[in-house]
Scaffold this motif. Sequence first.
Motif, mmCIF file in Angstrom:
data_model
loop_
_atom_site.group_PDB
_atom_site.id
_atom_site.type_symbol
_atom_site.label_atom_id
_atom_site.label_comp_id
_atom_site.label_asym_id
_atom_site.label_seq_id
_atom_site.Cartn_x
_atom_site.Cartn_y
_atom_site.Cartn_z
ATOM 1 N N LEU A 1 16.600 0.874 14.318
ATOM 2 C CA LEU A 1 17.150 2.228 14.420
ATOM 3 C C LEU A 1 16.089 3.319 14.341
ATOM 4 C CD1 LEU A 1 20.287 1.691 12.167
ATOM 5 C CD2 LEU A 1 20.275 2.006 14.645
ATOM 6 N N THR A 2 14.987 3.046 13.662
ATOM 7 C CA THR A 2 13.965 4.083 13.484
ATOM 8 C C THR A 2 12.795 3.957 14.446
ATOM 9 O OG1 THR A 2 12.736 2.800 11.830
ATOM 10 C CG2 THR A 2 14.505 4.241 11.024
ATOM 11 N N GLY A 3 12.498 2.733 14.888
ATOM 12 C CA GLY A 3 11.317 2.527 15.715
ATOM 13 C C GLY A 3 10.016 2.583 14.928
ATOM 14 N N ARG B 1 0.824 -1.204 0.000
ATOM 15 C CA ARG B 1 0.000 0.000 0.000
ATOM 16 C C ARG B 1 0.860 1.257 0.000
ATOM 17 N NH1 ARG B 1 -5.210 -0.958 4.021
ATOM 18 N NH2 ARG B 1 -6.093 -2.739 2.867
ATOM 19 N N ARG B 2 2.046 1.149 0.572
ATOM 20 C CA ARG B 2 2.932 2.299 0.612
ATOM 21 C C ARG B 2 4.369 1.821 0.589
ATOM 22 N NH1 ARG B 2 4.281 6.219 5.785
ATOM 23 N NH2 ARG B 2 5.718 7.615 4.704
ATOM 24 N N VAL B 3 5.179 2.438 -0.259
ATOM 25 C CA VAL B 3 6.618 2.200 -0.268
ATOM 26 C C VAL B 3 7.292 3.535 0.022
ATOM 27 C CG1 VAL B 3 8.621 1.489 -1.620
ATOM 28 C CG2 VAL B 3 6.434 0.302 -1.912
ATOM 29 N N ASP B 4 8.001 3.619 1.128
ATOM 30 C CA ASP B 4 8.648 4.865 1.543
ATOM 31 C C ASP B 4 9.755 5.213 0.535
ATOM 32 O OD1 ASP B 4 10.651 6.602 2.979
ATOM 33 O OD2 ASP B 4 9.134 6.456 4.554
ATOM 34 N N ALA B 5 9.518 6.246 -0.269
ATOM 35 C CA ALA B 5 10.444 6.579 -1.355
ATOM 36 C C ALA B 5 11.810 6.998 -0.833
ATOM 37 C CB ALA B 5 9.847 7.693 -2.219
ATOM 38 N N GLN B 6 11.838 7.811 0.228
ATOM 39 C CA GLN B 6 13.119 8.279 0.761
ATOM 40 C C GLN B 6 13.948 7.118 1.293
ATOM 41 O OE1 GLN B 6 13.037 10.413 4.520
ATOM 42 N NE2 GLN B 6 14.667 11.802 3.836
ATOM 43 N N SER C 1 22.112 9.351 6.887
ATOM 44 C CA SER C 1 23.474 8.817 6.818
ATOM 45 C C SER C 1 23.528 7.395 7.359
ATOM 46 C CB SER C 1 24.421 9.714 7.626
ATOM 47 O OG SER C 1 24.460 11.025 7.101
ATOM 48 N N VAL C 2 22.806 7.154 8.438
ATOM 49 C CA VAL C 2 22.774 5.814 9.019
ATOM 50 C C VAL C 2 22.152 4.818 8.045
ATOM 51 C CG1 VAL C 2 21.750 4.399 10.843
ATOM 52 C CG2 VAL C 2 22.749 6.621 11.407
ATOM 53 N N LEU D 1 12.996 10.995 8.039
ATOM 54 C CA LEU D 1 14.364 10.761 8.467
ATOM 55 C C LEU D 1 15.107 12.083 8.599
ATOM 56 C CD1 LEU D 1 15.309 7.712 6.224
ATOM 57 C CD2 LEU D 1 15.210 7.699 8.719
ATOM 58 N N THR D 2 15.893 12.213 9.644
ATOM 59 C CA THR D 2 16.724 13.393 9.821
ATOM 60 C C THR D 2 18.010 13.231 9.008
ATOM 61 O OG1 THR D 2 17.851 12.428 11.737
ATOM 62 C CG2 THR D 2 15.804 13.659 12.158
#
Length: 256
Positions: free
Chosen positions: A166-168, A66-71, A135-136, A129-130
């Motif tokens: 790492l992201t939660g 349904r969703r693919v996180d592009a970033q 970078s991570v 993402l920050t």
Amino acid sequence: MSGWELALAVVLGTLAAAIGTPTGVSGGLLLLPLLLTVFGLGGTVASATNLLFNIVSTPIGIARQRRVDAQLTLLLVGSAAPAAVVGALVNVFLLGDSAAFRALVAALLGVVGVSILVPRPRSSGTAPLTGRGRSVMLVVGAASGLLGGFYGLGGAVLAAPATLLLTGWPVVRISGAALVATFVVSVTGLATYAGLSLAGHTAVQTPHWPLGLALGAGGVIGGYWASRYATRVPDRLLRTVLAAMVGLGALRLVLS
């Protein structure tokens, strides 16, 4: 191969994709031990056959997301693809395989798998993402590509759990990006091994095509079915399944 072996491969591919697709791992981790034991393939050809399974089976899982996180996808793929080539080349020309290296990677996967199950604060499912986070993720993608190219694991064995840790974020947010990373790393890794084989490096073996395609056909069925129920499965259960699959990947490295 006999007809019953191909039929068994379709069934196994279906089950592996149905279990793995919702977590972003594709199910290839479950198949590697079976390729080595049930079907009696050697280590290199088993890894290449597993990559072929990923290439055939993961597109349906990606298309049904349904969703693919592009970033996240761009960060993982951008670093994983070239790293997969490096991993394959290092395997063939420099390090090869060793019990010590397998144990080190297995220990890393074991720690990541256990960490997934440890309760921790969850970030928003929509939080971006920050700069540090980006970078991570580049590092995670590179490490995933190296492992994918070196061992034929497809990459997501590290990309999915490490990103989750790492992201939660919830599993449903990262699964699409992890599947895309698995597909790209599998294509890159298999193309590299095939190219080295054509160039005359006899230590490199191409996949078992009939078996890989039969597994992939089952994977298409399992991936389609999994996409219909994945959003209704509790995040905690998905985390548990993912941790178990990472543990199987670690066990496979120790026992291979």
